[in-house]
Design an enzyme around this catalytic site. Sequence first.
Site, mmCIF file in Angstrom:
data_model
loop_
_atom_site.group_PDB
_atom_site.id
_atom_site.type_symbol
_atom_site.label_atom_id
_atom_site.label_comp_id
_atom_site.label_asym_id
_atom_site.label_seq_id
_atom_site.Cartn_x
_atom_site.Cartn_y
_atom_site.Cartn_z
ATOM 1 N N CYS A 30 -6.516 -1.650 -7.534
ATOM 2 C CA CYS A 30 -5.701 -2.278 -6.482
ATOM 3 C C CYS A 30 -4.217 -2.235 -6.841
ATOM 4 C CB CYS A 30 -6.184 -3.715 -6.312
ATOM 5 S SG CYS A 30 -5.093 -4.792 -5.378
ATOM 6 N N CYS A 33 -2.388 -5.565 -6.801
ATOM 7 C CA CYS A 33 -2.851 -6.368 -7.951
ATOM 8 C C CYS A 33 -2.043 -6.000 -9.198
ATOM 9 C CB CYS A 33 -4.333 -6.141 -8.215
ATOM 10 S SG CYS A 33 -5.419 -6.614 -6.862
#
Length: 105
Positions: A30, A33
């Site tokens: 991600c 993230c």
Amino acid sequence: MAIVNVSDQSFGQEVEQSGTVLVDFWAPWCGPCKMIAPVLEQIDGEVGSQMKIVKLNVDDNPDTAGRFGVMSIPTLIVFKDGQPVDKLVGFQPKEALMAALGKHL
């Protein structure tokens, strides 16, 4: 304090049996993230004595992510005395995170 990685098995002890905890629901693939990780490190350096920060990899720990309705990542959930009290979804700049977390310190 240092940011701790938790799992489905350790979540209860590390989060639900602690005071104020920020849980970062994330995954290694991600992009947002990865962007928020250094921001959380900075925040941990500033408020780590008042709020514990933990990370939960949703790919490896789907039970806990599902239990708290995590549908997209990063999702940050603040827990107080074992109960979720606030949720932030998506990348947030440090200032926005500090403003949101300030009411829980």
